[in-house]
Write a protein that holds these residues in place. Structure first.
Motif, mmCIF file in Angstrom:
data_model
loop_
_atom_site.group_PDB
_atom_site.id
_atom_site.type_symbol
_atom_site.label_atom_id
_atom_site.label_comp_id
_atom_site.label_asym_id
_atom_site.label_seq_id
_atom_site.Cartn_x
_atom_site.Cartn_y
_atom_site.Cartn_z
ATOM 1 N N ARG A 1 71.891 23.968 25.425
ATOM 2 C CA ARG A 1 73.027 23.049 25.376
ATOM 3 C C ARG A 1 74.115 23.593 24.450
ATOM 4 N NH1 ARG A 1 71.580 17.174 23.537
ATOM 5 N NH2 ARG A 1 69.840 17.687 24.938
ATOM 6 N N ASP A 2 73.705 24.186 23.329
ATOM 7 C CA ASP A 2 74.671 24.768 22.403
ATOM 8 C C ASP A 2 75.474 25.880 23.098
ATOM 9 O OD1 ASP A 2 75.420 24.962 19.358
ATOM 10 O OD2 ASP A 2 75.138 27.029 20.035
ATOM 11 N N GLU A 3 74.789 26.688 23.895
ATOM 12 C CA GLU A 3 75.483 27.761 24.611
ATOM 13 C C GLU A 3 76.438 27.192 25.655
ATOM 14 O OE1 GLU A 3 74.469 31.737 27.307
ATOM 15 O OE2 GLU A 3 72.855 30.464 26.526
ATOM 16 N N LEU A 4 75.995 26.184 26.408
ATOM 17 C CA LEU A 4 76.856 25.570 27.418
ATOM 18 C C LEU A 4 78.098 24.953 26.784
ATOM 19 C CD1 LEU A 4 77.485 24.521 30.265
ATOM 20 C CD2 LEU A 4 76.018 22.542 29.764
ATOM 21 N N PHE A 5 77.927 24.227 25.685
ATOM 22 C CA PHE A 5 79.077 23.611 25.028
ATOM 23 C C PHE A 5 80.003 24.678 24.452
ATOM 24 C CE2 PHE A 5 77.154 19.145 24.053
ATOM 25 C CZ PHE A 5 77.021 18.943 25.408
ATOM 26 N N GLY A 6 79.428 25.785 23.964
ATOM 27 C CA GLY A 6 80.259 26.880 23.487
ATOM 28 C C GLY A 6 81.128 27.459 24.592
ATOM 29 N N LEU B 1 86.441 28.172 35.463
ATOM 30 C CA LEU B 1 85.872 26.861 35.734
ATOM 31 C C LEU B 1 84.732 26.948 36.743
ATOM 32 C CD1 LEU B 1 89.078 24.638 35.848
ATOM 33 C CD2 LEU B 1 87.343 24.727 34.055
ATOM 34 N N VAL B 2 84.821 27.872 37.695
ATOM 35 C CA VAL B 2 83.714 28.073 38.632
ATOM 36 C C VAL B 2 82.464 28.521 37.881
ATOM 37 C CG1 VAL B 2 82.892 29.493 40.550
ATOM 38 C CG2 VAL B 2 85.215 28.567 40.589
ATOM 39 N N GLY B 3 82.645 29.486 36.967
ATOM 40 C CA GLY B 3 81.512 29.943 36.168
ATOM 41 C C GLY B 3 80.953 28.842 35.294
ATOM 42 N N LEU B 4 81.835 27.993 34.735
ATOM 43 C CA LEU B 4 81.383 26.889 33.890
ATOM 44 C C LEU B 4 80.573 25.886 34.708
ATOM 45 C CD1 LEU B 4 81.454 25.589 31.087
ATOM 46 C CD2 LEU B 4 83.575 24.433 31.774
ATOM 47 N N ARG B 5 81.002 25.620 35.921
ATOM 48 C CA ARG B 5 80.244 24.691 36.772
ATOM 49 C C ARG B 5 78.853 25.251 37.080
ATOM 50 N NH1 ARG B 5 83.579 20.681 38.670
ATOM 51 N NH2 ARG B 5 85.813 21.151 38.721
ATOM 52 N N GLU B 6 78.768 26.559 37.300
ATOM 53 C CA GLU B 6 77.468 27.166 37.575
ATOM 54 C C GLU B 6 76.545 27.034 36.371
ATOM 55 O OE1 GLU B 6 78.263 31.151 38.714
ATOM 56 O OE2 GLU B 6 79.162 30.613 40.650
ATOM 57 N N ARG B 7 77.088 27.251 35.175
ATOM 58 C CA ARG B 7 76.252 27.099 33.971
ATOM 59 C C ARG B 7 75.823 25.653 33.768
ATOM 60 N NH1 ARG B 7 80.140 31.000 32.127
ATOM 61 N NH2 ARG B 7 79.099 32.956 31.575
ATOM 62 N N ALA B 8 76.749 24.723 34.009
ATOM 63 C CA ALA B 8 76.429 23.307 33.826
ATOM 64 C C ALA B 8 75.361 22.860 34.815
ATOM 65 C CB ALA B 8 77.694 22.470 33.983
ATOM 66 N N ARG C 1 72.821 24.348 35.847
ATOM 67 C CA ARG C 1 71.469 24.710 35.414
ATOM 68 C C ARG C 1 70.855 23.651 34.509
ATOM 69 N NH1 ARG C 1 73.089 30.909 33.757
ATOM 70 N NH2 ARG C 1 73.615 31.614 35.866
ATOM 71 N N LEU C 2 71.694 22.875 33.800
ATOM 72 C CA LEU C 2 71.194 21.811 32.925
ATOM 73 C C LEU C 2 71.442 20.432 33.523
ATOM 74 C CD1 LEU C 2 72.302 23.111 29.386
ATOM 75 C CD2 LEU C 2 70.127 23.412 30.546
ATOM 76 N N ASP C 3 71.785 20.393 34.817
ATOM 77 C CA ASP C 3 72.088 19.122 35.491
ATOM 78 C C ASP C 3 73.253 18.392 34.840
ATOM 79 O OD1 ASP C 3 69.994 19.522 37.278
ATOM 80 O OD2 ASP C 3 68.539 18.581 35.943
ATOM 81 N N ALA C 4 74.153 19.140 34.219
ATOM 82 C CA ALA C 4 75.319 18.542 33.585
ATOM 83 C C ALA C 4 76.450 18.404 34.600
ATOM 84 C CB ALA C 4 75.777 19.386 32.402
ATOM 85 N N THR C 5 77.358 17.467 34.341
ATOM 86 C CA THR C 5 78.516 17.258 35.209
ATOM 87 C C THR C 5 79.766 17.789 34.518
ATOM 88 O OG1 THR C 5 78.839 15.035 34.306
ATOM 89 C CG2 THR C 5 77.501 15.231 36.293
ATOM 90 N N VAL C 6 80.654 18.381 35.309
ATOM 91 C CA VAL C 6 81.911 18.920 34.803
ATOM 92 C C VAL C 6 83.044 18.095 35.384
ATOM 93 C CG1 VAL C 6 83.421 20.932 34.668
ATOM 94 C CG2 VAL C 6 80.936 21.231 34.619
ATOM 95 N N THR C 7 83.891 17.548 34.499
ATOM 96 C CA THR C 7 85.054 16.759 34.912
ATOM 97 C C THR C 7 86.311 17.508 34.506
ATOM 98 O OG1 THR C 7 83.810 14.712 34.571
ATOM 99 C CG2 THR C 7 86.214 14.527 34.730
ATOM 100 N N VAL C 8 87.181 17.754 35.471
ATOM 101 C CA VAL C 8 88.426 18.478 35.228
ATOM 102 C C VAL C 8 89.555 17.712 35.897
ATOM 103 C CG1 VAL C 8 89.648 20.671 35.468
ATOM 104 C CG2 VAL C 8 87.165 20.663 35.252
#
Length: 383
Positions: free
Chosen positions: A288-293, A341-348, A350-357
């Motif tokens: 999670r720390d890496e994803l938020f970074g 943002l595409v790369g960020l969505r791919e990382r998110a 993996r942790l079942d996180a949602t990306v809002t833009v």
């Protein structure tokens, strides 16, 4: 020169020789009709029997090797070719009757085995049944021919054994194809990951370098000391970008939320954007720390590069991270997500996180939010 990983590799010389031996060893059972042919009183019968059996053996081994090669190359066996091979084997067996007499029935064992290896199951079953029925039927119709029960048993046993060999060859072929596909997908995934990481690293670092270099150019005459400080920051950022690239290539680069918050503070200050950042990063699990970074890096890069904002706010909680600004954001200019943002969505994902833009709902500006499910965060509801 190495072959591409998605192409079947040629078999080694050892395995080619082994394949020929596996096909040829069964020809030992043709010794019965061969002995019958060699004991014929007439020379022409001996010649006919020996020649047809030799041609039969060569054809059988050749057909077996051809079909084996087709399977190794993941190609189907044409039905016309398969039936032609079975028919030609049967014809050679029948042609040897003047020399082999009733012992020609031994060739039916090889005909049945070839049918199982070449033909679909139902068609092969018909050939095997006919081959098994031929010895008792011919013994009843042809005077002097005895009912060879051993031939019937041999036909059934050889067909069953060849069925097992065929299934094994098919499974090996499927396994090889799956392994090649796995290798291809692994290479594609690694290339995509490397491209995504390089974009994220260089996109952020080079944006900050460009902003600081532009600021240093404006301050060169007005405030040489401040300009020198900015140039020193440019050098430091360039070296850090180089280290990040090397780390990506070497697969040991790390990413932390605390480090990205510190970098964001410097980048926003150099761009003349008022920043509201948390004083310290919360303690988070490593993933999670890496994803938020990565989220902070991508968000701040877009704020500095695209937004035209005067103010940026970064909010971090155990279950989410947000980057807000009062600018126009990239969506107004491009209408679609960029590579970052595409790369960020791919990382998110993996942790079942949602990306809002998109646009902020509480006023003018742009918003980037990455939020984890409640059971992955603190259980608090997102705002």
């Amino acid at each position: 020169m190495d072959l591409p990983s998605d192409l079947p590799r040629p078999a080694s010389r050892h395995w080619r020789v082994t394949g020929w031996l596996l096909a040829a060893v069964w020809l030992f059972f043709l010794n019965i009709p061969l002995l019958a042919a060699l004991h014929q009183p007439e020379v022409w019968r001996r010649v006919v029997g020996a020649v047809t059996l030799l041609a039969f053996g060569v054809l059988y081994v050749g057909v077996f090797q051809w079909a084996r090669g087709q399977r190794q190359q993941h190609r189907g066996i044409p039905a016309g070719h398969a039936w032609a091979a079975v028919a030609l084997l049967l014809a050679l067996g029948l042609a040897g009757i003047p020399g082999t007499g009733g012992d020609w029935l031994t060739t039916l064992v090889f005909v049945a085995a070839a049918a199982v290896f070449l033909l679909p199951n139902r068609q092969a079953l018909v050939v095997v049944a006919l081959a098994a029925l031929t010895p008792p039927v011919t013994a009843a119709l042809v005077p002097g021919w005895e009912a060879e029960g051993t031939v019937v048993f041999a036909v059934l046993l050889a067909s069953f054994a060849m069925f097992g060999v065929t299934r094994l060859a098919q499974r090996n072929s499927e396994l090889q194809a799956a392994q090649q596909e796995i290798r291809r997908l692994a290479v594609a995934e690694e290339r995509a990951r490397t491209a995504r990481d390089l974009h994220d690293i260089l996109g952020h670092s080079l944006t900050v370098v460009a902003v600081k270099a532009e600021l240093a150019g404006r301050l060169l005459d007005l405030d040489p000391d401040r300009a020198a400080t900015e140039i020193a920051d440019v050098e430091r950022l360039a070296r850090q970008a180089l280290a990040d690239v090397r780390g990506t290539v070497g697969a040991y680069r790390g990413m932390s939320l605390a480090g990205e918050l510190a970098g964001a503070r410097s980048a926003l200050a150099a761009a003349g954007i008022a920043a509201e950042l948390p004083d310290a990063a919360p303690e988070l699990p490593a993933e999670r720390d890496e994803l938020f970074g990565w989220t902070v890096r991508e968000g701040v890069t877009n704020v500095v590069r695209h937004s035209g904002a005067r103010r940026c706010e970064i909010r971090v909680e155990p279950g989410l991270v947000e980057i807000r600004d009062d600018g126009r954001g990239p969506a107004a200019e491009t209408g679609s997500d960029g590579h970052g943002l595409v790369g960020l969505r791919e990382r998110a994902r993996r942790l079942d996180a949602t990306v809002t833009v998109g646009r902020r709902a509480d006023g003018p500006g742009f918003l980037l939010r990455v939020a984890l499910p409640m059971d992955r965060g603190t259980g608090e509801r997102e705002e």
